[in-house]
Design an enzyme around this catalytic site. Structure first.
Site, PDB file in Angstrom:
ATOM      1  N   SER A 124       0.835  -1.198   0.000  1.00 41.88           N
ATOM      2  CA  SER A 124       0.000   0.000   0.000  1.00 41.88           C
ATOM      3  C   SER A 124       0.870   1.249   0.000  1.00 41.88           C
ATOM      4  O   SER A 124       1.975   1.244   0.568  1.00 41.88           O
ATOM      5  CB  SER A 124      -0.860  -0.010   1.268  1.00 41.88           C
ATOM      6  OG  SER A 124      -1.439   1.251   1.490  1.00 41.88           O
ATOM      7  N   TYR A 148      -1.325  -0.999  10.808  1.00 44.65           N
ATOM      8  CA  TYR A 148      -1.630  -1.587   9.497  1.00 44.65           C
ATOM      9  C   TYR A 148      -0.503  -1.301   8.505  1.00 44.65           C
ATOM     10  O   TYR A 148       0.020  -2.197   7.842  1.00 44.65           O
ATOM     11  CB  TYR A 148      -2.961  -1.024   8.959  1.00 44.65           C
ATOM     12  CG  TYR A 148      -3.165  -1.285   7.475  1.00 44.65           C
ATOM     13  CD1 TYR A 148      -3.420  -2.569   7.008  1.00 44.65           C
ATOM     14  CD2 TYR A 148      -3.068  -0.248   6.535  1.00 44.65           C
ATOM     15  CE1 TYR A 148      -3.584  -2.818   5.643  1.00 44.65           C
ATOM     16  CE2 TYR A 148      -3.224  -0.482   5.180  1.00 44.65           C
ATOM     17  CZ  TYR A 148      -3.481  -1.769   4.742  1.00 44.65           C
ATOM     18  OH  TYR A 148      -3.630  -2.011   3.395  1.00 44.65           O
ATOM     19  N   LYS A 152       2.455  -3.827   6.451  1.00 46.22           N
ATOM     20  CA  LYS A 152       2.825  -3.842   5.028  1.00 46.22           C
ATOM     21  C   LYS A 152       4.338  -3.638   4.876  1.00 46.22           C
ATOM     22  O   LYS A 152       4.984  -4.293   4.063  1.00 46.22           O
ATOM     23  CB  LYS A 152       2.058  -2.750   4.266  1.00 46.22           C
ATOM     24  CG  LYS A 152       0.549  -2.977   4.194  1.00 46.22           C
ATOM     25  CD  LYS A 152       0.223  -4.190   3.365  1.00 46.22           C
ATOM     26  CE  LYS A 152      -1.254  -4.500   3.331  1.00 46.22           C
ATOM     27  NZ  LYS A 152      -1.558  -5.825   2.756  1.00 46.22           N
TER      28      LYS A 152
HETATM   29  P1  NAD Z   1     -10.707  -7.337   1.326  1.00 49.53           P
HETATM   30  O1  NAD Z   1     -10.867  -7.322   2.802  1.00 49.53           O
HETATM   31  O2  NAD Z   1     -11.902  -7.108   0.472  1.00 49.53           O
HETATM   32  O3  NAD Z   1     -10.029  -8.723   0.870  1.00 49.53           O
HETATM   33  C1  NAD Z   1      -9.119  -9.421   1.678  1.00 49.53           C
HETATM   34  C2  NAD Z   1      -9.537 -10.895   1.681  1.00 49.53           C
HETATM   35  O4  NAD Z   1      -8.611 -11.631   2.478  1.00 49.53           O
HETATM   36  C3  NAD Z   1     -10.908 -11.116   2.260  1.00 49.53           C
HETATM   37  O5  NAD Z   1     -11.662 -11.930   1.392  1.00 49.53           O
HETATM   38  C4  NAD Z   1     -10.622 -11.821   3.605  1.00 49.53           C
HETATM   39  O6  NAD Z   1     -11.671 -12.719   3.933  1.00 49.53           O
HETATM   40  C5  NAD Z   1      -9.319 -12.522   3.307  1.00 49.53           C
HETATM   41  N1  NAD Z   1      -8.460 -12.781   4.480  1.00 49.53           N
HETATM   42  C6  NAD Z   1      -8.074 -11.889   5.420  1.00 49.53           C
HETATM   43  N2  NAD Z   1      -7.245 -12.479   6.298  1.00 49.53           N
HETATM   44  C7  NAD Z   1      -7.091 -13.768   5.892  1.00 49.53           C
HETATM   45  C8  NAD Z   1      -6.333 -14.865   6.368  1.00 49.53           C
HETATM   46  N3  NAD Z   1      -5.570 -14.764   7.461  1.00 49.53           N
HETATM   47  N4  NAD Z   1      -6.401 -16.023   5.692  1.00 49.53           N
HETATM   48  C9  NAD Z   1      -7.159 -16.144   4.585  1.00 49.53           C
HETATM   49  N5  NAD Z   1      -7.900 -15.142   4.095  1.00 49.53           N
HETATM   50  C10 NAD Z   1      -7.860 -13.963   4.736  1.00 49.53           C
HETATM   51  O7  NAD Z   1      -9.565  -6.288   0.979  1.00 49.53           O
HETATM   52  P2  NAD Z   1      -9.134  -5.682  -0.438  1.00 49.53           P
HETATM   53  O8  NAD Z   1      -9.578  -4.289  -0.471  1.00 49.53           O
HETATM   54  O9  NAD Z   1      -9.502  -6.598  -1.525  1.00 49.53           O
HETATM   55  O10 NAD Z   1      -7.563  -5.670  -0.216  1.00 49.53           O
HETATM   56  C11 NAD Z   1      -6.745  -6.741  -0.627  1.00 49.53           C
HETATM   57  C12 NAD Z   1      -5.328  -6.493  -0.149  1.00 49.53           C
HETATM   58  O11 NAD Z   1      -4.882  -5.249  -0.671  1.00 49.53           O
HETATM   59  C13 NAD Z   1      -5.164  -6.398   1.363  1.00 49.53           C
HETATM   60  O12 NAD Z   1      -3.955  -7.015   1.725  1.00 49.53           O
HETATM   61  C14 NAD Z   1      -5.096  -4.901   1.615  1.00 49.53           C
HETATM   62  O13 NAD Z   1      -4.363  -4.597   2.776  1.00 49.53           O
HETATM   63  C15 NAD Z   1      -4.388  -4.412   0.378  1.00 49.53           C
HETATM   64  N6  NAD Z   1      -4.690  -3.000   0.051  1.00 49.53           N
HETATM   65  C16 NAD Z   1      -5.995  -2.626  -0.088  1.00 49.53           C
HETATM   66  C17 NAD Z   1      -6.289  -1.297  -0.367  1.00 49.53           C
HETATM   67  C18 NAD Z   1      -7.727  -0.861  -0.505  1.00 49.53           C
HETATM   68  O14 NAD Z   1      -7.987   0.326  -0.446  1.00 49.53           O
HETATM   69  N7  NAD Z   1      -8.697  -1.738  -0.721  1.00 49.53           N
HETATM   70  C19 NAD Z   1      -5.263  -0.348  -0.503  1.00 49.53           C
HETATM   71  C20 NAD Z   1      -3.942  -0.785  -0.368  1.00 49.53           C
HETATM   72  C21 NAD Z   1      -3.668  -2.130  -0.087  1.00 49.53           C
HETATM   73  C1  UD1 Z   2      -7.078   5.144   3.593  1.00 48.22           C
HETATM   74  C2  UD1 Z   2      -6.069   4.580   4.550  1.00 48.22           C
HETATM   75  C3  UD1 Z   2      -4.950   3.941   3.763  1.00 48.22           C
HETATM   76  C4  UD1 Z   2      -5.511   2.892   2.805  1.00 48.22           C
HETATM   77  C5  UD1 Z   2      -6.543   3.562   1.896  1.00 48.22           C
HETATM   78  C6  UD1 Z   2      -7.209   2.566   1.010  1.00 48.22           C
HETATM   79  C7  UD1 Z   2      -6.237   6.049   6.514  1.00 48.22           C
HETATM   80  C8  UD1 Z   2      -5.563   7.094   7.338  1.00 48.22           C
HETATM   81  N1  UD1 Z   2      -5.573   5.653   5.409  1.00 48.22           N
HETATM   82  O1  UD1 Z   2      -6.442   6.111   2.796  1.00 48.22           O
HETATM   83  O2  UD1 Z   2      -4.030   3.319   4.632  1.00 48.22           O
HETATM   84  O3  UD1 Z   2      -4.468   2.327   2.022  1.00 48.22           O
HETATM   85  O4  UD1 Z   2      -7.553   4.152   2.730  1.00 48.22           O
HETATM   86  O5  UD1 Z   2      -8.139   3.171   0.160  1.00 48.22           O
HETATM   87  O6  UD1 Z   2      -7.316   5.575   6.838  1.00 48.22           O
HETATM   88  N2  UD1 Z   2     -12.642  11.531   3.468  1.00 48.22           N
HETATM   89  C9  UD1 Z   2     -13.694  12.356   3.749  1.00 48.22           C
HETATM   90  N3  UD1 Z   2     -14.816  11.793   4.310  1.00 48.22           N
HETATM   91  C10 UD1 Z   2     -14.928  10.472   4.596  1.00 48.22           C
HETATM   92  C11 UD1 Z   2     -13.838   9.634   4.276  1.00 48.22           C
HETATM   93  C12 UD1 Z   2     -12.706  10.204   3.719  1.00 48.22           C
HETATM   94  O7  UD1 Z   2     -13.639  13.560   3.527  1.00 48.22           O
HETATM   95  O8  UD1 Z   2     -15.952  10.034   5.097  1.00 48.22           O
HETATM   96  C13 UD1 Z   2     -11.437  12.111   2.828  1.00 48.22           C
HETATM   97  C14 UD1 Z   2     -10.141  11.855   3.566  1.00 48.22           C
HETATM   98  O9  UD1 Z   2      -9.880  12.874   4.489  1.00 48.22           O
HETATM   99  C15 UD1 Z   2      -9.132  11.819   2.407  1.00 48.22           C
HETATM  100  C16 UD1 Z   2      -9.943  11.264   1.228  1.00 48.22           C
HETATM  101  O10 UD1 Z   2     -11.311  11.478   1.558  1.00 48.22           O
HETATM  102  O11 UD1 Z   2      -8.715  13.124   2.077  1.00 48.22           O
HETATM  103  C17 UD1 Z   2      -9.722   9.791   0.988  1.00 48.22           C
HETATM  104  O12 UD1 Z   2      -9.940   9.071   2.188  1.00 48.22           O
HETATM  105  P1  UD1 Z   2      -9.996   7.471   2.231  1.00 48.22           P
HETATM  106  O13 UD1 Z   2     -10.889   6.975   1.167  1.00 48.22           O
HETATM  107  O14 UD1 Z   2     -10.288   7.071   3.625  1.00 48.22           O
HETATM  108  O15 UD1 Z   2      -8.527   7.033   1.818  1.00 48.22           O
HETATM  109  P2  UD1 Z   2      -7.113   7.464   2.463  1.00 48.22           P
HETATM  110  O16 UD1 Z   2      -7.277   8.217   3.705  1.00 48.22           O
HETATM  111  O17 UD1 Z   2      -6.301   8.060   1.378  1.00 48.22           O
END
Ligand code: NAD
Ligand code: UD1
Length: 335
Positions: A124, A148, A152
């Site tokens: 991330s 968190y 990573k």
């Molecule tokens: P998500 O929660 O939708 O998917 C994660 C999946 O992993 C889920 O289906 C959950 O059931 C499974 N899981 C969690 N722990 C497990 C374990 N110990 N064993 C087996 N399965 C397990 O999340 P996502 O948004 O699809 O994110 C996927 C990955 O990307 C995560 O590692 C997350 O940290 C990373 N990531 C997500 C975002 C985002 O904004 N969605 C941003 C940056 C990084």
């Molecule tokens: C957040 C996580 C980041 C993660 C990412 C995934 C935090 C501090 N960071 O990032 O670790 O990888 O999500 O998508 O939580 N905002 C509003 N109102 C809301 C929600 C958000 O104004 O109800 C604003 C926030 O202040 C920010 C922007 O929208 O400026 C995006 O927020 P968000 O979607 O939560 O993502 P990040 O904070 O960038």
């Protein structure tokens, strides 16, 4: 190629499955369903007209994980499984380290035992912490600010050390910026439980009347309009990056971290206005104080993804809003 997809039933995993299957890969899903539903996998099968095995299992279940590797003998792993809520990680850091760090150690050990050498890992942009300069390139110092984010960071280092120790090993660490949107079909998308923490699912719930108004968290940042700026990347583009990354990983050895974003950023108010256009009505909002830990702006330098993966994002803000909205309406109608 045969690919084990941990966390394949989740938001990003399910979209990636669709592209892997369409590209002719065989997939095996390993997911505990801690934050997803098994029905998502049926939707993926429906979308692709392809079948695949899935195992309900936790990465911490060592015997089941080894049995899965022994039975299916994957060539590569895409590792999505993990917990991802920043706020929750502050309250329950040990759960996050156990699940994300120990879980990955178990996975790498099983890979090593069964001779599987290729991994693509979901990292991330949060590993960078407060920007020292923007856009973030992959050389930007790493200084994650939450448990968190530190999971990573540690997992990146563990994977890197593994590739140094094992000359056959290959790893791509994808540092996602802000994934949003949904598949065009609206059969799969992001399904957060409870009140969403993230901006785009929150706006979608305001638009559909589930939540009364958006809380704009800060309007006094040093940005174009005072609200937070982020690099939002469409999940379908992000899924395509995994396809490119798995091909790249299996063609070389070593470890590379690669930013996955668009290289441009959008403010909270700009996203809200674009969503209003999609739904055809004004959406209520209130200005609230800044959220602790938030930065003014995040933006990716994306040259490395272009150079190594020949990948760049294709979808625009309008498509992010349209596909999110289509998915939100599908979800409401199917509940
Ligand atoms: P998500 O929660 O939708 O998917 C994660 C999946 O992993 C889920 O289906 C959950 O059931 C499974 N899981 C969690 N722990 C497990 C374990 N110990 N064993 C087996 N399965 C397990 O999340 P996502 O948004 O699809 O994110 C996927 C990955 O990307 C995560 O590692 C997350 O940290 C990373 N990531 C997500 C975002 C985002 O904004 N969605 C941003 C940056 C990084
Ligand atoms: C957040 C996580 C980041 C993660 C990412 C995934 C935090 C501090 N960071 O990032 O670790 O990888 O999500 O998508 O939580 N905002 C509003 N109102 C809301 C929600 C958000 O104004 O109800 C604003 C926030 O202040 C920010 C922007 O929208 O400026 C995006 O927020 P968000 O979607 O939560 O993502 P990040 O904070 O960038």
């Amino acid at each position: 190629m045969k690919i084990l997809v941990t966390g394949g039933a989740g938001f990003i995993g399910s979209h990636t499955l669709v592209q892997l299957l369409r590209a002719g890969h065989e997939v095996i899903v390993y997911d505990s369903f801690a934050n997803s539903k098994p029905q998502v996998l049926d939707q993926v099968k429906l979308l692709t007209s392809k079948d695949f095995p899935s195992i309900k299992g936790d990465l911490l279940e060592r015997d089941l994980l080894n049995k899965t590797f022994a039975e299916h003998r994957p060539d590569a792993v895409i590792h999505f499984a993990g917990l991802k809520a920043v706020g929750e990680s502050v309250e329950k850091p040990l759960d996050y380290y156990q699940n994300n760090v120990t879980g990955t150690l178990e996975l790498l050990t099983a890979m090593e035992t069964h001779g599987c050498h290729n991994i693509v890992f979901s990292s991330s942009a949060t590993v960078y912490g407060t920007p020292k300069y923007l856009p973030y390139d992959e050389e930007h110092p790493l200084s994650p600010e939450s448990p968190y984010g530190r999971t990573k960071f540690f997992v990146e280092k563990i994977i890197e050390d593994w590739t140094i120790s094992n000359p056959q090993a290959s790893a791509i660490l994808l540092r996602y910026f802000n994934p949003v949107g949904a598949d065009d079909s609206a059969l799969i998308g992001e399904d957060p439980s409870g009140i969403p923490n993230n901006l785009v699912p929150y706006i979608a719930q305001v638009a559909s009347g589930v939540l009364p108004h958006l809380q704009v968290l800060g309007d006094d940042y040093e940005t174009r309009d005072g609200t937070g700026e982020r690099d939002y990347v469409h999940v379908v583009d992000l899924a395509a990056a995994h396809l490119a990354a798995i091909n790249y990983a299996t063609s070389q050895t070593g470890c590379d971290a690669i930013n996955i974003g668009t290289g441009t950023s959008i403010t909270v108010m700009e996203f809200l206005k674009a969503f209003e256009k999609t739904v055809g009505k004004p959406l209520p909002y209130k200005i609230k104080p800044r959220r602790s830990g938030d930065v003014a702006k995040m933006e990716a330098k994306v040259d490395k993804a272009k150079a190594l993966l020949q990948w760049e994002s294709e979808r625009n803000l309008e498509n992010m809003c349209e596909t999110t909205w289509r998915w939100q309406r599908y979800k409401m109608s199917s509940n």
